[in-house]
Design a protein around this motif. Structure first.
Motif, PDB file in Angstrom:
ATOM      1  N   THR A   3       0.848  -1.177   0.000  1.00  0.00           N
ATOM      2  CA  THR A   3       0.000   0.000   0.000  1.00  0.00           C
ATOM      3  C   THR A   3       0.886   1.230   0.000  1.00  0.00           C
ATOM      4  O   THR A   3       1.690   1.432   0.907  1.00  0.00           O
ATOM      5  CB  THR A   3      -0.884   0.010   1.262  1.00  0.00           C
ATOM      6  OG1 THR A   3      -0.064  -0.337   2.365  1.00  0.00           O
ATOM      7  CG2 THR A   3      -1.995  -0.975   1.141  1.00  0.00           C
ATOM      8  N   THR A   4       0.768   2.008  -1.018  1.00  0.00           N
ATOM      9  CA  THR A   4       1.572   3.215  -1.097  1.00  0.00           C
ATOM     10  C   THR A   4       0.674   4.429  -1.005  1.00  0.00           C
ATOM     11  O   THR A   4       1.016   5.489  -1.498  1.00  0.00           O
ATOM     12  CB  THR A   4       2.349   3.254  -2.418  1.00  0.00           C
ATOM     13  OG1 THR A   4       1.401   3.051  -3.463  1.00  0.00           O
ATOM     14  CG2 THR A   4       3.393   2.190  -2.475  1.00  0.00           C
ATOM     15  N   HIS A   5      -0.456   4.228  -0.425  1.00  0.00           N
ATOM     16  CA  HIS A   5      -1.407   5.324  -0.319  1.00  0.00           C
ATOM     17  C   HIS A   5      -0.970   6.272   0.794  1.00  0.00           C
ATOM     18  O   HIS A   5      -0.208   5.906   1.679  1.00  0.00           O
ATOM     19  CB  HIS A   5      -2.792   4.784  -0.008  1.00  0.00           C
ATOM     20  CG  HIS A   5      -2.782   3.893   1.180  1.00  0.00           C
ATOM     21  ND1 HIS A   5      -2.806   4.371   2.454  1.00  0.00           N
ATOM     22  CD2 HIS A   5      -2.683   2.557   1.266  1.00  0.00           C
ATOM     23  CE1 HIS A   5      -2.757   3.370   3.301  1.00  0.00           C
ATOM     24  NE2 HIS A   5      -2.674   2.252   2.594  1.00  0.00           N
ATOM     25  N   GLY A   7      -0.842   8.276   4.112  1.00  0.00           N
ATOM     26  CA  GLY A   7      -1.363   8.152   5.467  1.00  0.00           C
ATOM     27  C   GLY A   7      -1.954   9.477   5.876  1.00  0.00           C
ATOM     28  O   GLY A   7      -1.654  10.505   5.275  1.00  0.00           O
ATOM     29  N   PRO A   8      -2.780   9.458   6.868  1.00  0.00           N
ATOM     30  CA  PRO A   8      -3.422  10.693   7.288  1.00  0.00           C
ATOM     31  C   PRO A   8      -2.423  11.728   7.801  1.00  0.00           C
ATOM     32  O   PRO A   8      -2.705  12.917   7.783  1.00  0.00           O
ATOM     33  CB  PRO A   8      -4.360  10.248   8.410  1.00  0.00           C
ATOM     34  CG  PRO A   8      -4.031   8.843   8.714  1.00  0.00           C
ATOM     35  CD  PRO A   8      -3.197   8.296   7.605  1.00  0.00           C
ATOM     36  N   ARG A  10       0.403  12.471   6.444  1.00  0.00           N
ATOM     37  CA  ARG A  10       1.258  13.086   5.419  1.00  0.00           C
ATOM     38  C   ARG A  10       0.441  13.995   4.510  1.00  0.00           C
ATOM     39  O   ARG A  10      -0.781  13.947   4.474  1.00  0.00           O
ATOM     40  CB  ARG A  10       1.880  11.999   4.558  1.00  0.00           C
ATOM     41  CG  ARG A  10       2.725  11.070   5.366  1.00  0.00           C
ATOM     42  CD  ARG A  10       3.618  10.323   4.438  1.00  0.00           C
ATOM     43  NE  ARG A  10       3.920   9.023   5.038  1.00  0.00           N
ATOM     44  CZ  ARG A  10       3.444   7.902   4.548  1.00  0.00           C
ATOM     45  NH1 ARG A  10       2.683   7.899   3.474  1.00  0.00           N
ATOM     46  NH2 ARG A  10       3.747   6.775   5.115  1.00  0.00           N
ATOM     47  N   GLU A  11       1.173  14.769   3.728  1.00  0.00           N
ATOM     48  CA  GLU A  11       0.472  15.610   2.758  1.00  0.00           C
ATOM     49  C   GLU A  11      -0.078  14.709   1.646  1.00  0.00           C
ATOM     50  O   GLU A  11       0.455  13.637   1.395  1.00  0.00           O
ATOM     51  CB  GLU A  11       1.416  16.673   2.186  1.00  0.00           C
ATOM     52  CG  GLU A  11       2.457  16.161   1.210  1.00  0.00           C
ATOM     53  CD  GLU A  11       3.770  15.783   1.889  1.00  0.00           C
ATOM     54  OE1 GLU A  11       4.788  15.842   1.205  1.00  0.00           O
ATOM     55  OE2 GLU A  11       3.761  15.429   3.088  1.00  0.00           O
ATOM     56  N   ILE A  13      -0.820  12.832  -1.667  1.00  0.00           N
ATOM     57  CA  ILE A  13       0.087  12.430  -2.729  1.00  0.00           C
ATOM     58  C   ILE A  13      -0.759  11.984  -3.903  1.00  0.00           C
ATOM     59  O   ILE A  13      -1.822  11.377  -3.724  1.00  0.00           O
ATOM     60  CB  ILE A  13       1.005  11.293  -2.230  1.00  0.00           C
ATOM     61  CG1 ILE A  13       2.008  11.882  -1.234  1.00  0.00           C
ATOM     62  CG2 ILE A  13       1.749  10.652  -3.371  1.00  0.00           C
ATOM     63  CD1 ILE A  13       2.555  10.864  -0.299  1.00  0.00           C
TER      64      ILE A  13
ATOM     65  N   HIS B  14       0.905   4.055   8.457  1.00  0.00           N
ATOM     66  CA  HIS B  14       0.367   5.363   8.825  1.00  0.00           C
ATOM     67  C   HIS B  14       1.098   5.944  10.025  1.00  0.00           C
ATOM     68  O   HIS B  14       0.718   6.988  10.523  1.00  0.00           O
ATOM     69  CB  HIS B  14      -1.114   5.253   9.182  1.00  0.00           C
ATOM     70  CG  HIS B  14      -1.937   4.644   8.113  1.00  0.00           C
ATOM     71  ND1 HIS B  14      -2.104   5.227   6.893  1.00  0.00           N
ATOM     72  CD2 HIS B  14      -2.629   3.487   8.076  1.00  0.00           C
ATOM     73  CE1 HIS B  14      -2.869   4.456   6.148  1.00  0.00           C
ATOM     74  NE2 HIS B  14      -3.193   3.390   6.838  1.00  0.00           N
ATOM     75  N   LYS B  27       2.653  -8.105   7.131  1.00  0.00           N
ATOM     76  CA  LYS B  27       3.049  -8.226   5.727  1.00  0.00           C
ATOM     77  C   LYS B  27       4.305  -9.069   5.570  1.00  0.00           C
ATOM     78  O   LYS B  27       4.427  -9.882   4.661  1.00  0.00           O
ATOM     79  CB  LYS B  27       3.325  -6.840   5.140  1.00  0.00           C
ATOM     80  CG  LYS B  27       2.105  -6.049   4.797  1.00  0.00           C
ATOM     81  CD  LYS B  27       2.545  -4.719   4.244  1.00  0.00           C
ATOM     82  CE  LYS B  27       1.354  -3.814   4.017  1.00  0.00           C
ATOM     83  NZ  LYS B  27       1.814  -2.501   3.547  1.00  0.00           N
ATOM     84  N   SER B 170       5.438   8.503  -1.805  1.00  0.00           N
ATOM     85  CA  SER B 170       4.571   7.647  -0.994  1.00  0.00           C
ATOM     86  C   SER B 170       5.331   6.452  -0.425  1.00  0.00           C
ATOM     87  O   SER B 170       4.832   5.753   0.450  1.00  0.00           O
ATOM     88  CB  SER B 170       3.376   7.153  -1.818  1.00  0.00           C
ATOM     89  OG  SER B 170       3.827   6.424  -2.929  1.00  0.00           O
ATOM     90  N   ASP B 178       7.310  -1.900   2.882  1.00  0.00           N
ATOM     91  CA  ASP B 178       6.766  -2.283   1.575  1.00  0.00           C
ATOM     92  C   ASP B 178       7.877  -2.669   0.607  1.00  0.00           C
ATOM     93  O   ASP B 178       7.737  -3.592  -0.187  1.00  0.00           O
ATOM     94  CB  ASP B 178       5.937  -1.127   0.982  1.00  0.00           C
ATOM     95  CG  ASP B 178       4.597  -0.986   1.704  1.00  0.00           C
ATOM     96  OD1 ASP B 178       4.267  -1.901   2.489  1.00  0.00           O
ATOM     97  OD2 ASP B 178       3.914   0.028   1.484  1.00  0.00           O
TER      98      ASP B 178
END
Lengths: 656, 212
Positions: A3-5, A7-8, A10-11, A13, B14, B27, B170, B178
């Motif tokens: 998951t490279t989404h 996180g809350p 960070r700014e 992306i 996160h 993971k 990211s 990851d």
């Protein structure tokens, strides 16, 4: 799956993937089931689907029994008979016992280890959808009148194009490969869940036995299914692209298929039976009102079975002619695996010994599991003897043996498990009266069907033949067996009536109807979406039971001061470590919900079902045309990319 | 084993604290379990290759066709990609984003070079008359190395994905896990190649037809 989404913290992306279907939010209706990632709902989906296939596989069996009830019967032709026994075996192994066990894994593992969900909820959903589509794909072959016909073991080169040119075995090869992906994904998920998601204080030696057996089963699945995948890929490329793995004209070796298949096939037998052993190990102590006898032995015996199960595969091949050295080695290893199995049986009996037993339906099923499984186990040891096996190979004796193990064993235990956990999963009781009748008729029908098959087999009646001549003297015995088959079908009907009855009557079960021992009984029935309001802190094995009966702790645990050992279950083994652990877990006991202040559950997702559909379409394309493969790949990539970019939880506005 | 009781705290991507019983992230544990599964997958194919050694009824046989020097070069390239992978992970973990990105794409390039070698080899074998349909050697060789190539291809695509993540920001030090699990996969695929190279190229390079 990475998951490279953003996180809350960070700014934002700009990596994202366009959403074609909006993320589902509603908790009700069909879409909520299709996009669910809740382990309990996925467990229910597994249970319903595999029960449906149980009925299908049962009808296939009944058709065969009707055909065999008389000599020289012409109701079913030989080709149809081949398809029936192939699909009956394949269905019962891959579409019934494995996924029914998976239903129990899904429902119970997070509850038993005190977790809110499995480690990878979306992967869990993916497993189910792949299983569903794979099972539909496999059975689609019936609709085009071309079902697999090479036996559930698919012996090459009999399953090769030269001898089997129709599409049936292609359905089998590709269908099982699709199902294999589902099993491996589920196995990986439960390994991680059990190792990593246990509640504070629940060391490995405090895990419930069902959790332990699930763990061993998952390891077996993860290691054995790839071997089947290899065999299937080899046969698949042979059949579809003309390679030579099993082409005898080019030097391909039929014995290789047997080795590869049974190297998978024997661990598979334990994949089918170990969860049943786990279920029984949960039921017996509850209804005997005392802790499991010899917990450590029971667990280590389960691990030993899982390990030794890898060294016995050639007992399926005693008549191949591997030579005395190989045959002796596998005969010895096969007899040796009876030892841990015997240990378990003694432990179960020891659990009941001296207990005040309540004969509920679940308990009756569990006790008949022990009896039936022991009979099947004893005839199994007979097969371990090479000369004896040479007489029994490919006769009804073998059929009787593995039905005693897999129906009298696995299915009986699973029915016991259903009666045991039904109140927990639905919140309502099943009728005990109907349940006991259901149990009795199933037990009688089962023995009526399969006990006579021992005699038929010793009398030389071969398996997989569509009929037999009048003068063989097998008519009466076969008629009795067929009658037993219909009694079993009737008992399953009674079970379904009981389910309807339960849904109508709605007798509330309460949280803990059986005086249960494990954590799932400490929460409401049915459990709330989040399972545990507060993650429990585990101090003892059977923690919930000892919480209810604190006066019994001293009786069953090692008494420090007198130094006397009163524990019947090897409790001294981890009592020493228990102290240390208590100190450790104490520190974190007060932690508020994993340190982020609220119950976080993953949001629903459509991508698992999309990915599963893509995979199945690719499988269908392998049999039909390249454009279908292309379409399938596009769907698959859509699912995969959408999944990768989709956060587990959509950011909630005005939070964090 | 008994000390593992849900008392380890690790951070997820996160930056939230989560507890795991082993102290490993879910993971990473998933990837290790999957690699165990993949061992059985490749193991069965390698065993099949070994069973069918010297049993092809017609040529070309390994002795006629295998070119150890060329494959040694491609093997070297793949091994160096593992070195690049180690560097990439180290830089990302240290927060040195640009160096990390550079080394991730180095892995991608080296992996792609390995794949080009394989494409060349498959092509060349086809031209001199060895296809999966020629004989048992062809069948076992192409399916085994082809499936390994598929694993490498998957790894390359995965690393491209992560490489862009690194450029966009990211993929960072706090979720370097990851990249780490992609690295586990990559090193595993490398190790499998070492076995395949040893078994097919070094051990059976002089194999001919069945004796007699």
């Amino acid at each position: 799956m990475q998951t490279t989404h953003p996180g809350p913290s960070r700014e934002p992306i700009s990596l994202s993937f366009p959403r074609i279907i909006p993320r589902p939010k509603s908790e009700y209706g069909i879409w909520s089931w299709i996009s669910t990632v809740d382990h309990k709902r996925i467990g229910t989906l597994y249970a319903v689907t595999s029960f449906f296939w149980f009925l299908v596989g049962g009808i296939e069996a009944l058709l065969m029994r009707v055909q065999l009830s008389q000599a020289d019967s012409t109701l079913i032709d030989p080709e149809m008979f081949n398809q029936l026994f192939t699909m009956h075996g394949t269905t019962m192994v891959f579409l019934v016992v494995m996924p029914l066990s998976a239903a129990f894994f899904n429902w119970l593992i997070p509850l038993q280890i005190g977790a809110r969900d499995v480690a990878f909820p979306r992967l869990n959903a993916l497993s189910f959808w792949i299983f569903l589509f794979g099972s539909l794909f496999l059975n689609f072959s019936w609709l085009i009148g071309d079902a697999p016909n090479g036996g559930w073991f698919g012996y090459a080169p009999n399953s090769h194009v030269a001898f089997n040119p129709t599409n049936g075995m292609n359905f089998w090869v590709i269908g099982l490969n699709i199902l294999g992906v589902a099993s491996i994904a589920a196995g990986l998920n439960f390994i991680v869940t059990i190792l990593n998601m246990r509640a504070p204080g629940m060391s490995l030696t405090k895990m419930p036995v069902f959790t332990w057996m699930t763990f061993v089963t998952s390891v077996l699945i993860v290691l054995a299914l790839p071997v089947l995948t290899v065999a299937l890929i080899q046969l698949q490329v042979d059949r579809l692209y003309g390679t030579h793995f099993y082409n005898t004209a080019a030097g391909g070796d039929p014995v290789l298929w047997q080795h590869v298949f049974w190297l998978f096939g024997h661990p598979e037998v334990y994949i089918l039976i170990l969860p049943a052993m786990g279920i029984v190990s949960e039921i017996l102590p509850v209804f005997s009102r005392k802790p499991l006898f010899g917990y450590s032995f029971l667990v280590f015996a389960g691990v030993a079975i899982g390990f030794m199960g890898w060294f016995v595969w050639s007992h399926h091949m005693f008549t191949v002619g591997l030579g005395p050295a190989a045959n002796s080695a596998f005969a010895i290893s096969t007899m040796a695996i009876a030892i841990p199995t015997g240990i378990k049986i003694f432990n179960w009996i020891g659990t009941m010994w001296g207990g005040s037993i309540r004969f509920s339906t679940a308990m009756l099923f569990a006790i008949s599991f022990i009896a039936m499984f022991t009979i099947g186990g004893l005839s199994g040891v007979m097969h371990a003897s090479v000369p004896s096996d040479a007489q029994q190979q490919d006769t009804y004796f073998v059929v009787a043996h593995f039905h005693y193990v897999l129906f009298g064993g696995a299915i009986m235990a699973i029915f016991g498990g259903i009666y045991f956990w039904w109140p927990k999963t639905t919140g309502y009781m099943l009728s005990e009266k109907l349940g006991i009748i259901n149990w009795l008729i199933m037990l009688i029908g089962f023995n009526l069907q399969f006990a006579p098959q021992h005699w038929l087999g010793l009398d030389g009646m071969p398996r997989r033949i569509f009929t037999y001549a009048e003068n063989m003297g097998w008519e009466n015995t076969n008629m009795i067996a067929s009658a037993g088959g219909f009694l079993m079908a009737f008992s399953v009907l009674l079970f379904m009536i009981n389910v309807v009855y339960s849904a109508r009557k709605r007798v509330p079960a309460g949280d803990d109807p059986w005086d249960g021992r494990t954590l799932e009984w400490s929460i409401s029935s049915p459990p709330p979406h989040y399972n545990f309001e507060k993650i429990p802190n585990v101090e003892h094995r059977d923690d919930f039971w000892f919480t209810k009966h604190p006066e019994l702790i001293a009786e069953y645990y090692h008494d420090e001061h007198s130094g006397e050992l009163t524990a019947p279950s090897g409790a001294q083994f981890d009592d020493d470590v228990a102290e240390e652990e208590d100190e450790h877990s104490e520190e974190h006991h007060g932690d508020d919900e994993h340190g982020h202040g609220g119950i976080h559950l993953p949001d629903m997702s459509y991508y698992p079902i999309i990915l599963a559909a893509g995979l199945t379409i690719v499988g269908a394309g392998l049999m039909t045309a390249v454009p279908v493969i292309v379409i399938g790949t596009i769907v698959l990539l859509w699912g995969l990319l959408g999944w990768s970019f989709e956060p587990v939880n959509d950011p909630v506005p005005d939070s964090h | 084993m008994a000390a593992a009781t849900g008392t380890y705290e690790i951070k997820n991507e996160h930056g939230e604290v989560i507890n795991t019983s082993t102290g490993l992230s879910n993971k990473k544990l998933l990837m290790w379990s999957f690699l165990g599964s993949d061992v059985m997958f490749f193991g069965s194919f390698i065993a099949t290759y070994l069973v069918y050694r010297n049993r092809s009824l017609v040529g070309p046989y390994p002795a006629d066709i295998l070119d150890i020097p060329i494959t040694s070069v491609s093997t070297f390239v793949l091994l160096m990609s593992s070195l690049a992978m180690v560097l990439a992970l180290s830089y990302i973990q240290q927060g040195r984003q640009k160096m990390g990105t550079f080394w991730i794409f180095s892995v991608v390039v080296l992996g792609a070079i390995f794949l080009l070698f394989q494409v060349y080899e498959f092509n060349h074998f086809g031209q001199v008359g060895l296809t999966p349909r020629t004989n048992l050697f062809g069948t076992t060789f192409f399916i085994l190395t082809g499936l390994h190539g598929a694993h490498v291809t998957l790894g390359v695509l995965w690393l491209i994905f992560l490489g862009f993540g690194s450029i966009k920001g990211s993929l960072r030090a706090d979720n370097a896990i990851d990249l780490e699990i992609a690295g586990l996969y990559w090193h595993f695929v490398d190790i499998v190649w070492i076995v395949i190279f040893t078994v097919i190229y070094l051990i059976s390079a002089r194999d001919v037809g069945p004796p007699g």
